[in-house]
Design a protein around this motif. Sequence first.
Motif, PDB file in Angstrom:
ATOM      1  N   GLN A  87      42.014  43.573 111.159  1.00 43.11           N
ATOM      2  CA  GLN A  87      41.090  43.973 110.100  1.00 43.11           C
ATOM      3  C   GLN A  87      41.839  44.219 108.788  1.00 43.11           C
ATOM      4  O   GLN A  87      41.304  44.007 107.704  1.00 43.11           O
ATOM      5  CB  GLN A  87      40.312  45.217 110.514  1.00 43.11           C
ATOM      6  N   LYS A  88      43.097  44.635 108.884  1.00 40.95           N
ATOM      7  CA  LYS A  88      43.915  44.855 107.684  1.00 40.95           C
ATOM      8  C   LYS A  88      44.546  43.555 107.190  1.00 40.95           C
ATOM      9  O   LYS A  88      45.004  43.480 106.046  1.00 40.95           O
ATOM     10  CB  LYS A  88      45.017  45.872 107.995  1.00 40.95           C
ATOM     11  N   HIS A  89      44.597  42.552 108.055  1.00 37.62           N
ATOM     12  CA  HIS A  89      45.166  41.245 107.702  1.00 37.62           C
ATOM     13  C   HIS A  89      44.103  40.192 107.988  1.00 37.62           C
ATOM     14  O   HIS A  89      44.320  39.244 108.751  1.00 37.62           O
ATOM     15  CB  HIS A  89      46.433  40.974 108.518  1.00 37.62           C
ATOM     16  N   ASP A  90      42.931  40.352 107.356  1.00 31.81           N
ATOM     17  CA  ASP A  90      41.756  39.564 107.720  1.00 31.81           C
ATOM     18  C   ASP A  90      41.869  38.077 107.414  1.00 31.81           C
ATOM     19  O   ASP A  90      41.120  37.266 107.954  1.00 31.81           O
ATOM     20  CB  ASP A  90      40.493  40.142 107.078  1.00 31.81           C
ATOM     21  N   ARG A  91      42.813  37.688 106.556  1.00 31.68           N
ATOM     22  CA  ARG A  91      42.975  36.254 106.286  1.00 31.68           C
ATOM     23  C   ARG A  91      43.442  35.507 107.528  1.00 31.68           C
ATOM     24  O   ARG A  91      43.170  34.313 107.680  1.00 31.68           O
ATOM     25  CB  ARG A  91      43.970  36.044 105.147  1.00 31.68           C
ATOM     26  N   ALA A  92      44.132  36.205 108.419  1.00 29.59           N
ATOM     27  CA  ALA A  92      44.624  35.556 109.638  1.00 29.59           C
ATOM     28  C   ALA A  92      43.480  35.075 110.519  1.00 29.59           C
ATOM     29  O   ALA A  92      43.633  34.113 111.272  1.00 29.59           O
ATOM     30  CB  ALA A  92      45.519  36.512 110.418  1.00 29.59           C
ATOM     31  N   SER A  93      42.333  35.735 110.441  1.00 32.14           N
ATOM     32  CA  SER A  93      41.194  35.381 111.284  1.00 32.14           C
ATOM     33  C   SER A  93      40.086  34.693 110.493  1.00 32.14           C
ATOM     34  O   SER A  93      38.926  34.695 110.898  1.00 32.14           O
ATOM     35  CB  SER A  93      40.630  36.638 111.971  1.00 32.14           C
ATOM     36  N   SER A  94      40.442  34.093 109.369  1.00 31.29           N
ATOM     37  CA  SER A  94      39.452  33.410 108.529  1.00 31.29           C
ATOM     38  C   SER A  94      39.383  31.928 108.886  1.00 31.29           C
ATOM     39  O   SER A  94      40.313  31.366 109.468  1.00 31.29           O
ATOM     40  CB  SER A  94      39.800  33.578 107.052  1.00 31.29           C
ATOM     41  N   TYR A  95      38.280  31.313 108.508  1.00 35.01           N
ATOM     42  CA  TYR A  95      38.084  29.881 108.734  1.00 35.01           C
ATOM     43  C   TYR A  95      38.227  29.121 107.414  1.00 35.01           C
ATOM     44  O   TYR A  95      37.884  29.634 106.343  1.00 35.01           O
ATOM     45  CB  TYR A  95      36.680  29.607 109.293  1.00 35.01           C
ATOM     46  N   LEU A  96      38.713  27.903 107.531  1.00 33.88           N
ATOM     47  CA  LEU A  96      38.757  27.010 106.378  1.00 33.88           C
ATOM     48  C   LEU A  96      37.350  26.504 106.101  1.00 33.88           C
ATOM     49  O   LEU A  96      36.611  26.139 107.007  1.00 33.88           O
ATOM     50  CB  LEU A  96      39.688  25.835 106.672  1.00 33.88           C
ATOM     51  N   ILE A  97      36.964  26.515 104.804  1.00 31.45           N
ATOM     52  CA  ILE A  97      35.658  26.001 104.420  1.00 31.45           C
ATOM     53  C   ILE A  97      35.859  25.076 103.222  1.00 31.45           C
ATOM     54  O   ILE A  97      36.411  25.474 102.195  1.00 31.45           O
ATOM     55  CB  ILE A  97      34.670  27.148 104.095  1.00 31.45           C
ATOM     56  N   GLY A  98      35.505  23.826 103.388  1.00 30.12           N
ATOM     57  CA  GLY A  98      35.804  22.852 102.348  1.00 30.12           C
ATOM     58  C   GLY A  98      37.284  22.518 102.327  1.00 30.12           C
ATOM     59  O   GLY A  98      37.995  22.663 103.313  1.00 30.12           O
ATOM     60  N   LYS A  99      37.772  22.076 101.166  1.00 26.49           N
ATOM     61  CA  LYS A  99      39.174  21.674 101.044  1.00 26.49           C
ATOM     62  C   LYS A  99      40.104  22.815 100.646  1.00 26.49           C
ATOM     63  O   LYS A  99      41.263  22.846 101.052  1.00 26.49           O
ATOM     64  CB  LYS A  99      39.294  20.542 100.006  1.00 26.49           C
ATOM     65  N   ASN A 100      39.626  23.735  99.822  1.00 25.66           N
ATOM     66  CA  ASN A 100      40.531  24.767  99.309  1.00 25.66           C
ATOM     67  C   ASN A 100      39.900  26.155  99.276  1.00 25.66           C
ATOM     68  O   ASN A 100      40.203  26.963  98.421  1.00 25.66           O
ATOM     69  CB  ASN A 100      41.007  24.384  97.898  1.00 25.66           C
ATOM     70  N   LYS A 101      39.006  26.416 100.237  1.00 27.55           N
ATOM     71  CA  LYS A 101      38.405  27.739 100.334  1.00 27.55           C
ATOM     72  C   LYS A 101      38.466  28.220 101.775  1.00 27.55           C
ATOM     73  O   LYS A 101      38.571  27.426 102.706  1.00 27.55           O
ATOM     74  CB  LYS A 101      36.944  27.715  99.857  1.00 27.55           C
ATOM     75  N   GLN A 102      38.402  29.523 101.937  1.00 29.69           N
ATOM     76  CA  GLN A 102      38.352  30.093 103.270  1.00 29.69           C
ATOM     77  C   GLN A 102      37.277  31.171 103.301  1.00 29.69           C
ATOM     78  O   GLN A 102      37.031  31.851 102.306  1.00 29.69           O
ATOM     79  CB  GLN A 102      39.712  30.677 103.684  1.00 29.69           C
ATOM     80  N   ILE A 103      36.636  31.301 104.436  1.00 28.83           N
ATOM     81  CA  ILE A 103      35.597  32.316 104.610  1.00 28.83           C
ATOM     82  C   ILE A 103      36.176  33.424 105.482  1.00 28.83           C
ATOM     83  O   ILE A 103      36.640  33.180 106.588  1.00 28.83           O
ATOM     84  CB  ILE A 103      34.315  31.712 105.223  1.00 28.83           C
TER      85      ILE A 103
END
Length: 281
Positions: A87-103
């Motif tokens: 939860q403190k490093h939430d980018r690790a559990s994010s998904y790629l969306i499109g070419k240069n974005k992450q959700i």
Amino acid sequence: MFFLIFWYFDIIKLHSTMSKYRIQQFPDSRLATMDICEIGKQKHHVTGLIELDVSESRKKIAEYNKVHQEQISFSAWLLAVIAQTLQKHDRASSYLIGKNKQIIFEDINISILVEKEINGSKVPIPLLLEKAQELSIEAISKLIQDAKLKPLTDKDIVLHRKRQKSERLYYKLPGFLRRLFWRYLLNTPKLAFQKMGNVSFTSLGMMGDVKGWFIPISIHPVCFGVSSTVKQPVVYNDQIIIREILKMSILMDHDVMDGAPMARFIAELSKNIERGLNLYG
């Protein structure tokens, strides 16, 4: 001509000396596992192999279970630590969306494997722990235990619900069409998060008493593969003593996180595990 004759008699001889064998049908859910492995091989995962001193943590869990009727498991505690750290490093559990974005999702939904017996065969079945960062160790332990005890037949694909028509159709499709479904799921992050979460955790290495690491294949942004805890000599307080060491592999999607943030996440996770986060005693 003579070559074909000799080849024919060699085949006959081969069949006459072949040992006995049996053909066994496996559950349909195995097809989904094969498809996930095929798609997972295309992910840009970076793999970390770490060793963690869990001597004090395992001792505290044992002490807790001596005085409490509701038992907690080592795996449940690990899941709680992973969820809170992620939860403190939430980018690790994010998904790629499109070419240069992450959700980036606020919640940590962890997909774990619960080994069930279906028609005499042991099959790993997924269980989704939703909002795991908010669950106590006791709550996670109960969810896992309930899932293990719940009866399951080959008509189930996911715990707690029967197959839908779309799932029955899925198993009748050829492989390339089944894998199109998984590609569509990964390209629709909100749906992927809803159906399978954003974290994968497997402790199959514990069941097999694995002495080293095993590296799973996953389609999740981050995946944890937990092996057995083994006793081995380590340097502790400037002395060489025997400690309980957990071997863990971590797969992290390089598309959504760079190397330096990965290292910081692993460092904090290791610290939280080794100091026994949320354990008292």
